[in-house]
Write an enzyme that holds these catalytic residues in place. Structure first.
Site, short mmCIF file in Angstrom:
data_model
loop_
_atom_site.label_atom_id
_atom_site.label_comp_id
_atom_site.label_asym_id
_atom_site.label_seq_id
_atom_site.Cartn_x
_atom_site.Cartn_y
_atom_site.Cartn_z
CG PHE A 157 -33.87 -10.40 87.37
CD1 PHE A 157 -32.67 -10.84 86.81
CD2 PHE A 157 -34.20 -10.86 88.64
CE1 PHE A 157 -31.84 -11.72 87.50
CE2 PHE A 157 -33.38 -11.74 89.34
CZ PHE A 157 -32.20 -12.17 88.75
CE LYS A 181 -44.31 -5.27 87.06
NZ LYS A 181 -42.85 -5.18 87.34
CD GLU A 184 -38.99 -3.99 89.55
OE1 GLU A 184 -39.51 -4.81 88.76
OE2 GLU A 184 -39.10 -4.06 90.78
CB SER A 234 -39.34 -14.71 94.20
OG SER A 234 -40.16 -13.61 94.52
CB CYS A 289 -36.58 -20.67 87.51
SG CYS A 289 -37.16 -21.14 85.89
CD GLU A 388 -35.07 -19.33 93.51
OE1 GLU A 388 -35.83 -18.49 94.00
OE2 GLU A 388 -35.17 -19.73 92.34
#
Ligand code: NAD
Length: 503
Positions: A157, A181, A184, A234, A289, A388
């Site tokens: 995301f 993909k 969402e 992740s 990240c 994290e």
């Protein structure tokens, strides 16, 4: 000011074969404006059958796309570059509306993605093979790079435009067809991407979008028509994608999570280090990240460094990303905000000092906000250090020596990014040699490599052996074929049953 508030829910579907396609599965997920907490859209979740149709379309398109000459591909990518350049603001607005990051940061994301498009405009040069004339008498050997076929990308995301660009641009330029993909949580940028690619002249079926959740991901990992999978997200899901995809015979690169340390040595410029820690710790609300998550203060720097960071926090303006005065927006969902805020409970309960509590400074309007937060005296056993956090909570760990700081970084399960702040070139050079991390910054807090290098971490931050974009991205999306050739020459022709040897 808020451009994202709508009265009607936007319906977000797939893009297959050059056209938008409504979802048929009946399963959907909500999309929010994180700055207000309102639901703004509903995204379709694909069924296995819908995904299969996308693979058939992409596979059909590949039979013609792989014949496109390199000069035509380069010409097309120059048009793609131009269109994305013209539509920077449209893309950035979608990112702010669904992810929440401030508009200037969204522009930064788009810029770093466009740089990858710019890189692959040179695809004829990037796909050059090697040629050895007269490898043996009358025999030449050469290597060529060929595309893999239909490849897929599964994205997180936090960079809804840039991370897909890291994948589709090199994949398509190399002659593959592509199925994306997206996350969402913020799926709209994927559809604008599809429209721009079509407008640029990319043949239908070369780029496709299948929205969805685990069902779509598992369909990608199992489908025999998918040759390779790029994943960013992740660590637990990256590991799952890598193990499942490779077991099904696919080439997989799966980039995972991170815990990025910023080591500040006693000789560092404290103001420069504090500016860097605040920028890299709280930019994009810590949902990067490559965000700095832990400041490692070495020796007697700690008190002055914590004071310098703390003094900067009241000035950080938190608010709606569409407000030009905002420097930090909300988190992506309410659940994620609450999880991040829970470290402000567990940290002090486990012995950390809460220097700044973002719960007190967050706008209170129903949006998913958390203000900038600082934990001092964090130790490696605490949850705030081990997890994290992926939010605007910066931890300070105090250590006594450079060696202790280095050990901390090298023993961490993640190895995405690290930064060292010092004035000593010799120590910096030794550090880049010793540290077990994939991307290293020397007085640079977010060392995301430029597009002509490759991006990737070590240890649990990457599963697979190819980093993403840059030269390793070209390697990932191609396979080489070595050709050994001889042309008829009666003078050298004879029967020889021995193993081929060079002469
Ligand atoms: P995520 O792992 O939850 O989701 C990533 C993708 O996997 C999404 O498309 C999602 O739909 C899918 N997914 C989620 N759960 C799944 C499941 N159980 N089975 C199959 N698929 C599943 O990650 P996120 O929350 O979207 O993104 C944040 C994470 O991504 C952070 O850990 C961050 O460090 C990481 N990240 C890493 C990099 C990198 O380059 N290493 C870059 C950006 C983000």
């Amino acid at each position: 000011m808020n451009a994202a508030v709508t009265t009607e829910l936007k319906t977000i579907g797939h893009w297959i074969g050059g056209a938008s396609v409504a979802g048929e599965s009946g399963r959907t997920g909500p999309v929010y404006n994180p700055a207000t907490g309102e639901q703004t859209g509903e995204v379709a979740f694909a069924s296995v059958e819908e995904f299969d149709r996308a693979v058939t379309t992409a596979s059909d398109a590949h039979t013609t796309w792989r014949h496109f000459s390199l000069s035509k591909r380069a010409e097309l990518f120059f048009r793609i570059y131009q269109l994305f350049d013209e539509h920077r603001d449209d893309l950035a607005r979608l990112l702010t509306a669904e992810h929440g990051k401030v508009l200037s940061d969204a522009h930064g994301e788009v810029q770093r993605g466009i740089e990858v498009i710019e890189y692959v405009c040179g695809i004829p040069e990037l796909l050059k093979g090697a040629y050895s004339e007269q490898a043996s008498s009358g025999i030449d050997v050469y290597s060529i790079r060929q595309p893999l076929g239909v490849v897929a990308g599964i994205t997180p995301f936090n960079f809804p435009a840039m991370v897909p660009m890291w994948m589709w641009a090199p994949a398509i330029a190399c002659g593959n067809t592509f199925i994306l993909k997206p996350s969402e949580k913020d799926p709209s940028a994927s559809l604008l991407t599809a429209e721009l690619l079509k407008e640029a002249g990319l043949p239908d079926g070369v780029f496709n979008v299948v929205q969805g959740d685990k069902i779509a991901v598992d369909a990608i990992l199992q489908h025999p028509g998918i040759a390779a999978v790029s994943f960013v997200g992740s660590t637990p899901i990256a590991r799952y994608v890598y193990e499942t995809g490779t077991k099904a015979g696919k080439r997989v690169q799966a980039l995972g999570g991170a815990k990025n340390h910023m080591i500040v040595l006693p000789d560092a410029d404290i103001d420069m280090a504090a500016d860097a820690a605040v920028s890299a710790g709280y930019g994009s609300a810590g949902e990067r990240c490559m965000a700095v998550s832990v400041v490692v203060a070495v020796g007697d720097t700690a008190d002055s460094l914590v004071d310098a960071i703390k003094s900067r926090l009241p000035a950080v303006k938190v608010g709606d990303g569409f407000d030009p005065s905002s420097e930090m927006g909300p988190l992506v969902t309410r659940e994620h905000r609450d999880k991040v805020a829970s470290y402000l409970e567990s940290g002090p309960a486990q012995g950390a000092t809460l220097v700044a509590d973002g719960r007190d400074t967050a706008p209170d309007n129903g949006g998913f906000f958390l203000g900038v937060s600082l934990l001092d005296d964090v130790t490696p056993e605490m949850d705030a250090y081990r997890d994290e956090i992926f939010g605007p909570v910066l931890s300070v760990v105090r250590v006594s020596s450079y060696d202790e700081a280095l050990r901390l970084v090298n023993e961490n399960q993640y190895g995405n990014g690290v930064a060292l702040f010092t004035r000593d070139g010799g120590v910096a050079r030794q550090f880049q040699f010793d540290v077990n991390v994939g991307m290293v910054g020397i007085n640079v807090p977010i060392p995301v490599p430029v597009a002509y290098y490759s991006f990737g971490g070590w240890k649990n931050s990457l599963f697979g052996d190819r980093h993403i974009y840059g030269p390793e991205g070209i390697d990932f999306y191609t396979r080489t074929k070595a050709v050994t050739s001889r042309w008829p020459d009666p003078a050298t022709s004879r029967v020889d049953l021995g193993f081929p040897q060079t002469r």
